[in-house]
Scaffold this motif. Structure first.
Motif, short mmCIF file in Angstrom:
data_model
loop_
_atom_site.label_atom_id
_atom_site.label_comp_id
_atom_site.label_asym_id
_atom_site.label_seq_id
_atom_site.Cartn_x
_atom_site.Cartn_y
_atom_site.Cartn_z
N GLU A 101 0.78 -1.05 0.09
CA GLU A 101 -0.06 0.03 0.01
C GLU A 101 0.86 1.24 0.01
O GLU A 101 0.43 2.31 -0.04
CB GLU A 101 -0.88 -0.03 1.25
N LEU A 102 2.17 0.91 0.09
CA LEU A 102 2.85 2.24 0.38
C LEU A 102 3.90 2.50 -0.43
O LEU A 102 4.58 3.67 -0.69
CB LEU A 102 3.67 1.97 1.89
N VAL A 103 4.38 1.44 -1.31
CA VAL A 103 5.51 1.50 -2.30
C VAL A 103 5.17 1.08 -3.67
O VAL A 103 4.06 0.43 -3.87
CB VAL A 103 6.60 0.79 -1.81
N ARG A 104 6.10 1.22 -4.59
CA ARG A 104 5.95 0.75 -6.10
C ARG A 104 5.85 -0.74 -6.13
O ARG A 104 4.86 -1.19 -6.85
CB ARG A 104 6.73 1.67 -6.95
N LYS A 105 6.83 -1.17 -5.62
CA LYS A 105 6.67 -2.90 -5.72
C LYS A 105 7.49 -3.37 -4.62
O LYS A 105 8.30 -2.87 -4.07
CB LYS A 105 7.48 -3.24 -6.96
N VAL A 106 6.93 -4.69 -4.27
CA VAL A 106 7.61 -5.42 -3.12
C VAL A 106 7.95 -6.64 -3.73
O VAL A 106 7.15 -7.33 -4.45
CB VAL A 106 6.38 -5.87 -2.05
N ILE A 107 9.15 -7.24 -3.56
CA ILE A 107 9.82 -8.55 -3.66
C ILE A 107 9.82 -9.18 -2.57
O ILE A 107 10.68 -8.60 -1.55
CB ILE A 107 10.84 -8.36 -4.40
N THR A 108 9.34 -10.35 -2.25
CA THR A 108 9.54 -11.14 -0.72
C THR A 108 10.03 -12.60 -1.02
O THR A 108 9.45 -13.15 -2.14
CB THR A 108 7.96 -11.12 -0.17
N ILE A 109 10.91 -13.02 -0.38
CA ILE A 109 11.62 -14.18 -0.54
C ILE A 109 11.01 -14.93 0.69
O ILE A 109 11.34 -14.57 1.80
CB ILE A 109 13.10 -13.99 -0.63
N GLU A 110 10.74 -16.38 0.26
CA GLU A 110 10.46 -17.22 1.36
C GLU A 110 11.02 -18.72 0.91
O GLU A 110 10.96 -18.85 0.02
CB GLU A 110 8.77 -17.51 1.40
N ARG A 111 11.70 -19.07 2.05
CA ARG A 111 12.40 -20.63 1.81
C ARG A 111 11.45 -21.95 1.77
O ARG A 111 11.70 -22.86 1.30
CB ARG A 111 13.48 -20.58 2.69
N ILE A 112 10.24 -21.52 2.46
CA ILE A 112 9.47 -22.85 2.85
C ILE A 112 8.33 -22.76 1.79
O ILE A 112 7.42 -21.61 1.66
CB ILE A 112 8.99 -22.80 4.40
N GLU A 113 8.17 -23.76 0.88
CA GLU A 113 7.43 -23.93 -0.07
C GLU A 113 5.90 -23.74 0.41
O GLU A 113 4.89 -22.88 -0.07
CB GLU A 113 7.43 -24.83 -1.00
N GLU A 114 5.48 -24.43 1.46
CA GLU A 114 4.05 -24.30 2.08
C GLU A 114 3.75 -22.84 2.45
O GLU A 114 2.65 -22.31 2.21
CB GLU A 114 3.67 -25.51 3.15
N VAL A 115 4.64 -22.34 2.90
CA VAL A 115 4.49 -21.02 3.46
C VAL A 115 4.41 -19.84 2.43
O VAL A 115 3.42 -18.90 2.50
CB VAL A 115 5.62 -20.68 4.53
N ALA A 116 5.23 -20.11 1.34
CA ALA A 116 5.21 -19.31 0.10
C ALA A 116 3.64 -19.27 -0.55
O ALA A 116 3.08 -18.38 -0.94
CB ALA A 116 6.41 -19.64 -0.95
N ALA A 117 3.14 -20.53 -0.60
CA ALA A 117 1.77 -20.72 -1.21
C ALA A 117 0.67 -20.03 -0.36
O ALA A 117 -0.26 -19.51 -0.69
CB ALA A 117 1.64 -22.49 -1.16
N LEU A 118 0.96 -20.09 0.90
CA LEU A 118 -0.07 -19.51 1.87
C LEU A 118 0.15 -17.90 1.45
O LEU A 118 -1.06 -17.22 1.36
CB LEU A 118 0.45 -19.75 3.22
#
Length: 217
Positions: A101-118
């Protein structure tokens, strides 16, 4: 972002009593915390406590941070509407939704596949279309998107990973919980060429940052 229709009164109280009352005044951050439906990022049965002043489990040994800490880390990177921000540790996607809501783009990295899917499902549900989720080792950062105006590390690190410092833009700010696996201090860095100024913002507790430049699994 979807209209914040459900449980809006709880969000207002959360912001008034837990965040603004503790000294956070940035109107854009406060507005984002009021808008984003936190309960959609907390799995059942914990969603009933989504607006409590506490972290909550989201599965796979991970947590969603206390609302005040989310707001504080957001304020500390000083987000602007033209920024690209990197988050290390997507979790359920709540911090990324606030940033979206505050910036142009967010890139977020997650190592756990199930958590990334969530996180992917939750962010799609609130239509946070400017967030990209990468599955991988967050301690390495994500060079294709660099340099970043802000970097938020949402897990405890023994020290700031070198690759993340390298990927921070000139004048950019990085916020991370630094310490051991039990207790950390919230540290904010700002880049000035090869030099980094450092601020300290009190004790915190996060799950460990696992990766090549973090803790061993």
């Amino acid at each position: 972002m979807t209209p914040p229709c459900q449980r809006s009164g709880e969000r207002r109280r959360m912001v008034d009593q837990q965040i603004e009352a503790r000294g956070i005044r940035d109107p854009f951050v406060l507005a984002a915390m009021r808008d984003v439906p936190r309960h959609l990022f907390v799995p059942q049965p914990y969603d009933r406590d989504a607006y409590a002043d506490a972290p909550l489990p989201i599965g796979n040994g991970q947590t969603i941070s206390q609302p005040y800490i989310v707001a504080l880390m957001t304020v500390l990177i000083r987000p602007a509407s033209t920024d690209t921000v990197l988050e290390i540790g997507a979790g359920s996607g709540y911090q990324a939704a606030i940033l979206s809501e505050l910036v142009r783009k967010v890139i977020t990295i997650e190592r756990i596949e199930e958590v990334a899917a969530l996180a992917r499902a939750n962010l799609a549900a609130v239509r946070a279309d400017n967030v990209e989720i990468i599955l991988g080792d967050g301690t390495l950062g994500y060079p294709p998107g660099a340099p970043y105006n802000g970097i938020i590390i949402t897990a405890a690190t023994p020290e700031i990973p070198g690759p993340l410092k390298e990927q921070l833009a000139e004048g950019g700010r990085l916020v991370a919980p630094v310490g051991d696996r039990i207790l950390q201090e919230l540290v904010a860095l700002e880049r000035h060429g090869v030099r980094f100024t450092e601020e300290h913002h009190g004790g915190v507790r996060f799950v460990p940052l696992i990766g090549r430049h973090g803790w061993e699994d």
